[in-house]
Write a protein that holds these residues in place. Structure first.
Motif, PDB file in Angstrom:
ATOM      1  N   GLN A 178       0.836  -1.204   0.000  1.00 23.54           N
ATOM      2  CA  GLN A 178       0.000   0.000   0.000  1.00 23.54           C
ATOM      3  C   GLN A 178       0.870   1.254   0.000  1.00 23.54           C
ATOM      4  OE1 GLN A 178      -2.443  -0.827   3.434  1.00 23.54           O
ATOM      5  NE2 GLN A 178      -4.118  -1.617   2.172  1.00 23.54           N
ATOM      6  N   ALA A 179       1.950   1.225   0.761  1.00 25.64           N
ATOM      7  CA  ALA A 179       2.860   2.372   0.787  1.00 25.64           C
ATOM      8  C   ALA A 179       3.523   2.565  -0.579  1.00 25.64           C
ATOM      9  CB  ALA A 179       3.926   2.177   1.869  1.00 25.64           C
ATOM     10  N   LEU A 180       3.919   1.469  -1.210  1.00 33.38           N
ATOM     11  CA  LEU A 180       4.528   1.562  -2.538  1.00 33.38           C
ATOM     12  C   LEU A 180       3.537   2.099  -3.563  1.00 33.38           C
ATOM     13  CD1 LEU A 180       6.698  -1.652  -2.738  1.00 33.38           C
ATOM     14  CD2 LEU A 180       7.485   0.709  -2.863  1.00 33.38           C
ATOM     15  N   ALA A 190       1.945   9.100  -6.064  1.00 38.35           N
ATOM     16  CA  ALA A 190       2.452  10.448  -5.786  1.00 38.35           C
ATOM     17  C   ALA A 190       3.487  10.869  -6.821  1.00 38.35           C
ATOM     18  CB  ALA A 190       3.055  10.506  -4.384  1.00 38.35           C
ATOM     19  N   LEU A 191       4.304   9.933  -7.268  1.00 36.17           N
ATOM     20  CA  LEU A 191       5.379  10.255  -8.207  1.00 36.17           C
ATOM     21  C   LEU A 191       4.948  10.130  -9.670  1.00 36.17           C
ATOM     22  CD1 LEU A 191       8.364   8.492  -6.401  1.00 36.17           C
ATOM     23  CD2 LEU A 191       7.648  10.885  -6.258  1.00 36.17           C
ATOM     24  N   ARG A 227      19.013  18.603  -7.774  1.00 36.08           N
ATOM     25  CA  ARG A 227      18.399  19.172  -6.569  1.00 36.08           C
ATOM     26  C   ARG A 227      16.961  19.594  -6.863  1.00 36.08           C
ATOM     27  NH1 ARG A 227      21.380  23.647  -5.679  1.00 36.08           N
ATOM     28  NH2 ARG A 227      23.093  22.323  -5.070  1.00 36.08           N
ATOM     29  N   ARG A 228      16.752  20.222  -8.003  1.00 30.23           N
ATOM     30  CA  ARG A 228      15.413  20.666  -8.386  1.00 30.23           C
ATOM     31  C   ARG A 228      14.479  19.463  -8.581  1.00 30.23           C
ATOM     32  NH1 ARG A 228      16.846  24.212 -12.339  1.00 30.23           N
ATOM     33  NH2 ARG A 228      16.413  22.755 -14.002  1.00 30.23           N
ATOM     34  N   TYR A 229      14.973  18.397  -9.211  1.00 29.10           N
ATOM     35  CA  TYR A 229      14.171  17.197  -9.422  1.00 29.10           C
ATOM     36  C   TYR A 229      13.796  16.541  -8.089  1.00 29.10           C
ATOM     37  CZ  TYR A 229      15.257  17.112 -14.478  1.00 29.10           C
ATOM     38  OH  TYR A 229      15.365  17.387 -15.812  1.00 29.10           O
ATOM     39  N   VAL A 230      14.757  16.453  -7.179  1.00 31.03           N
ATOM     40  CA  VAL A 230      14.489  15.868  -5.864  1.00 31.03           C
ATOM     41  C   VAL A 230      13.454  16.709  -5.120  1.00 31.03           C
ATOM     42  CG1 VAL A 230      15.486  15.355  -3.597  1.00 31.03           C
ATOM     43  CG2 VAL A 230      16.711  14.684  -5.687  1.00 31.03           C
ATOM     44  N   ALA A 231      13.596  18.022  -5.192  1.00 33.09           N
ATOM     45  CA  ALA A 231      12.635  18.908  -4.530  1.00 33.09           C
ATOM     46  C   ALA A 231      11.235  18.716  -5.103  1.00 33.09           C
ATOM     47  CB  ALA A 231      13.067  20.367  -4.680  1.00 33.09           C
ATOM     48  N   LYS A 232      11.148  18.550  -6.397  1.00 32.88           N
ATOM     49  CA  LYS A 232       9.850  18.328  -7.031  1.00 32.88           C
ATOM     50  C   LYS A 232       9.243  17.008  -6.555  1.00 32.88           C
ATOM     51  CE  LYS A 232       7.565  18.606 -11.515  1.00 32.88           C
ATOM     52  NZ  LYS A 232       7.761  18.760 -12.958  1.00 32.88           N
ATOM     53  N   GLN A 250       5.748  16.482  -4.430  1.00 25.32           N
ATOM     54  CA  GLN A 250       4.684  15.556  -4.825  1.00 25.32           C
ATOM     55  C   GLN A 250       4.292  14.652  -3.658  1.00 25.32           C
ATOM     56  OE1 GLN A 250       3.634  17.067  -7.771  1.00 25.32           O
ATOM     57  NE2 GLN A 250       3.188  14.991  -8.426  1.00 25.32           N
ATOM     58  N   CYS A 251       5.280  14.162  -2.918  1.00 24.56           N
ATOM     59  CA  CYS A 251       5.006  13.296  -1.766  1.00 24.56           C
ATOM     60  C   CYS A 251       4.272  14.058  -0.666  1.00 24.56           C
ATOM     61  CB  CYS A 251       6.296  12.681  -1.234  1.00 24.56           C
ATOM     62  SG  CYS A 251       6.999  11.438  -2.340  1.00 24.56           S
ATOM     63  N   TYR A 252       4.698  15.289  -0.403  1.00 22.15           N
ATOM     64  CA  TYR A 252       4.019  16.104   0.610  1.00 22.15           C
ATOM     65  C   TYR A 252       2.573  16.355   0.222  1.00 22.15           C
ATOM     66  CZ  TYR A 252       8.512  17.084   2.857  1.00 22.15           C
ATOM     67  OH  TYR A 252       9.708  16.967   3.505  1.00 22.15           O
ATOM     68  N   LYS A 253       2.342  16.668  -1.041  1.00 21.74           N
ATOM     69  CA  LYS A 253       0.975  16.905  -1.510  1.00 21.74           C
ATOM     70  C   LYS A 253       0.135  15.642  -1.364  1.00 21.74           C
ATOM     71  CE  LYS A 253       1.849  20.561  -4.884  1.00 21.74           C
ATOM     72  NZ  LYS A 253       1.887  20.864  -6.350  1.00 21.74           N
ATOM     73  N   ALA A 254       0.706  14.502  -1.729  1.00 23.20           N
ATOM     74  CA  ALA A 254      -0.015  13.239  -1.638  1.00 23.20           C
ATOM     75  C   ALA A 254      -0.351  12.900  -0.187  1.00 23.20           C
ATOM     76  CB  ALA A 254       0.791  12.098  -2.266  1.00 23.20           C
TER      77      ALA A 254
END
Length: 178
Positions: free
Chosen positions: A113-115, A121-122, A158-163, A167-171
């Motif tokens: 479920q986490a995966l 999210a991604l 860095r920008r890709y990781v932040a994005k 996405q994870c925070y929003k999810a």
């Protein structure tokens, strides 16, 4: 199906009912060949018509089988993608722990479920953005190492990781910081 005549339904509903009556059996048969079993074919067919019901009302569907094929292909693709993700997870667990059976079924379910949640999210990221995020979070690579592996600059990494993090925070339901 209700006891009301089809003519008492809104025009879009009667059109979808007509498509269902005329093409449901065909779709189920077609899907059974594609997915390999009757139960999964029935589930995908049901989801196809559910998505059709929740889409904007069709004004005029000239090729209902083409529309149903397009919707069902997307559903089957997602089904296969989820199965591949689950299989990869179980293989990784077997590799790490030596025995997937040692992990309780409840823990396996929570992990899957986490995966799925992370995969969802991604899903909005490009392949490189997703790869950069996973290399950072799972492999612990630095931005420099990610950049070298993906052939991008460390600042882009860095920008890709932040994005990915966003996405994870929003999810997870967190509001992004302004």
């Amino acid at each position: 199906m209700s006891s009301y005549p089809i003519s008492d339904h809104p025009p879009a509903m009667s059109r979808i009912e007509a498509i269902f009556i005329e093409h449901h059996g065909w779709l189920r048969t077609r899907l059974r060949r594609s997915v390999g079993d009757a139960f999964t074919a029935e589930d995908v067919a049901a989801e196809t018509f559910t998505q059709l019901l929740h889409s904007p009302p069709p004004q005029e569907v000239r090729e209902p089988r083409a529309l149903l094929t397009t919707i069902s292909r997307r559903i089957v693709y997602e089904l296969w993608r989820r199965r591949d993700l689950e299989e990869a997870c179980l293989q990784a667990l077997a590799h790490v722990s030596g025995d997937v059976q040692a992990i309780s079924p409840e823990d396996q379910l929570q992990l899957l479920q986490a995966l799925r949640a992370m995969d969802q999210a991604l899903a909005g990221l490009s392949a490189k953005e997703c790869a950069a995020f996973l290399l950072y979070k799972l492999d612990g690579l630095t931005y420099q190492a990610i950049g070298a592996q993906l052939r991008i600059t460390p600042s882009v990494a860095r920008r890709y990781v932040a994005k990915g993090l966003l996405q994870c925070y929003k999810a997870a339901g967190f509001a992004p910081l302004e």
